[in-house]
Design an enzyme around this catalytic site. Structure first.
Site, PDB file in Angstrom:
ATOM      1  N   CYS A 121       0.865  -1.176   0.000  1.00 10.31           N
ATOM      2  CA  CYS A 121       0.000   0.000   0.000  1.00 10.31           C
ATOM      3  C   CYS A 121       0.904   1.229   0.000  1.00 10.31           C
ATOM      4  O   CYS A 121       2.118   1.109  -0.179  1.00 10.31           O
ATOM      5  CB  CYS A 121      -0.984   0.003   1.168  1.00 10.31           C
ATOM      6  SG  CYS A 121      -0.233   0.138   2.794  1.00 10.31           S
ATOM      7  N   CYS A 197      -4.387  -0.897  -1.591  1.00  9.39           N
ATOM      8  CA  CYS A 197      -4.947   0.447  -1.700  1.00  9.39           C
ATOM      9  C   CYS A 197      -4.856   0.902  -3.152  1.00  9.39           C
ATOM     10  O   CYS A 197      -3.940   0.511  -3.885  1.00  9.39           O
ATOM     11  CB  CYS A 197      -4.264   1.435  -0.756  1.00  9.39           C
ATOM     12  SG  CYS A 197      -2.657   2.045  -1.277  1.00  9.39           S
ATOM     13  N   CYS A 205       4.839  -0.008 -11.219  1.00  6.76           N
ATOM     14  CA  CYS A 205       5.388  -1.080 -10.392  1.00  6.76           C
ATOM     15  C   CYS A 205       6.773  -1.485 -10.895  1.00  6.76           C
ATOM     16  O   CYS A 205       7.059  -1.367 -12.085  1.00  6.76           O
ATOM     17  CB  CYS A 205       4.465  -2.291 -10.382  1.00  6.76           C
ATOM     18  SG  CYS A 205       4.019  -2.887 -12.015  1.00  6.76           S
TER      19      CYS A 205
END
Length: 277
Positions: A121, A197, A205
Site C-alpha cells: 500500500c 490500496c 510497479c
C-alpha cells in the site's frame, strides 16, 4: 488486420496514452473511473478524456457506465489480438518467440519453501501490515508474508498494533518498510504481490524477478475514518475482518490443482469479497 494493428500501435506510441494503458493493466480486471485516472496521472480532465477515447477506438480499453460514473478497463482480448497480429506472421510458432498465453504450470506451497507473499500500500502503516500479520498467523506455515509501502510512514499505526495484540497475533517484527527493500538482488523472490490500496495499485510497479502473480485487493483506509473513537476503532476492526476473510480464502485455495490462469481467476475473485462476517 494491418490497419487495426497500426491503429493499436499508434495509440500506444504516445507516452501519456501508454502510461494510462499501463495503469489500467495494473488495475485489471477492475474498472477505474475517469476522474481517478486523471488524478493518478496528473492529467487535465479533457486531456484524459481524449486519451481514453483514442485507446477505446483502438480496441485496447473498454468503457462501461456504473451509476453516474464511466468506468474504464484494459481490454485483454484486444491486447492479445495486437500481439497475435504482430507475431503470428513472423515467429513461425517458435517457442522462444511465440510463448503460449496460458501456462499449465502450478504454484503450490512446499514444506521446505513456503510461498512468499507481499502486500503493498502507500504508507505501510495499516492495511498492508494487517495483511502481513494475518497471513503469517493464519497461513499454517505455507506462506511467508511481507508488506511494504511506496511512500512508507515512519511507523505502524498504534491502532493496528493494539488490534493485532488483542487478537493474540504476533507483532514483534512488524514495522513500516519501503518497497525498495524488496526489489534488490538479496530480497526474497515473491510468488504473489497484492496491492491493498488504490493509490499503490495506480503507481508504476517495479520489474519483479520470477514473474510473481498479482491482484488488487483494495479496501478503504481505516486511518482516514472520522467520528468518535469507537467509530474509528470500528473502521480498523472492519479492515481486519475483511482482510482476514480474503486471506483465509486465499490460503484455502487448492494450489496443487490450479494452473496459473485458473489461480489468477481465483485470486482476482477474492477481491470481490466485501463481507467482514
Amino acid at each position: 488486420m494491418e490497419i487495426e494493428l497500426s491503429d493499436k500501435l499508434s495509440a500506444l506510441a504516445h507516452p501519456n496514452r501508454l502510461a494510462l494503458f499501463r495503469l489500467l493493466m495494473r488495475r485489471y480486471p477492475d474498472g477505474v473511473p475517469a476522474g481517478e485516472i486523471a488524478q493518478a496521472l496528473e492529467f487535465k480532465a479533457n486531456t484524459a478524456s481524449a486519451y481514453l477515447s483514442a485507446l477505446k477506438q483502438a480496441g485496447l480499453i473498454t468503457q462501461q457506465r456504473t451509476g453516474t460514473s464511466l468506468m474504464y478497463a484494459a481490454n485483454l482480448p484486444g491486447l492479445r489480438g495486437m500481439f497475435d497480429a504482430l507475431l503470428s506472421g513472423c515467429c513461425r510458432n517458435r517457442p522462444d518467440i511465440c510463448t503460449p498465453a496460458l501456462s499449465g504450470e502450478t504454484i503450490a506451497p512446499d514444506a521446505e519453501r513456503p510461498l512468499n507473499v507481499l502486500f503493498v500500500c502507500t504508507g505501510n502503516s495499516a492495511r498492508s501490515l494487517l495483511a502481513e500479520a494475518i497471513l503469517n498467523h493464519e497461513g499454517g506455515g505455507k506462506f511467508r508474508a511481507y508488506s511494504a509501502g511506496t511512500r512508507p510512514s515512519p511507523a505502524p499505526r498504534p491502532e493496528v498494533m493494539s488490534l493485532l495484540q488483542a487478537k493474540e497475533i504476533d507483532t514483534s517484527g512488524l514495522h513500516s518498510k519501503d518497497l525498495s527493500a524488496f526489489t534488490g538482488p538479496d530480497a526474497p523472490q515473491m510468488d504473489f504481490i497484492f496491492t491493498v490500496c488504490d493509490h499503490a495499485a495506480n503507481e508504476e510497479c517495479p520489474a519483479w524477478p520470477g514473474q510473481p502473480m498479482s491482484a488488487h485487493w483494495g479496501l478503504a483506509d481505516p486511518a482516514k475514518a472520522t467520528g468518535t473513537d469507537a467509530e474509528r476503532r470500528l473502521a480498523f476492526q472492519q479492515a481486519y475482518g475483511l482482510l482476514r476473510n480474503r486471506i483465509k480464502a486465499f490460503a484455502a485455495l487448492p494450489f496443487e490443482t490450479l494452473d496459473r490462469m485458473s489461480l489468477q481467476h481465483q485470486v482476482d475473485s477474492i477481491a470481490g469479497m466485501n463481507s467482514t462476517d
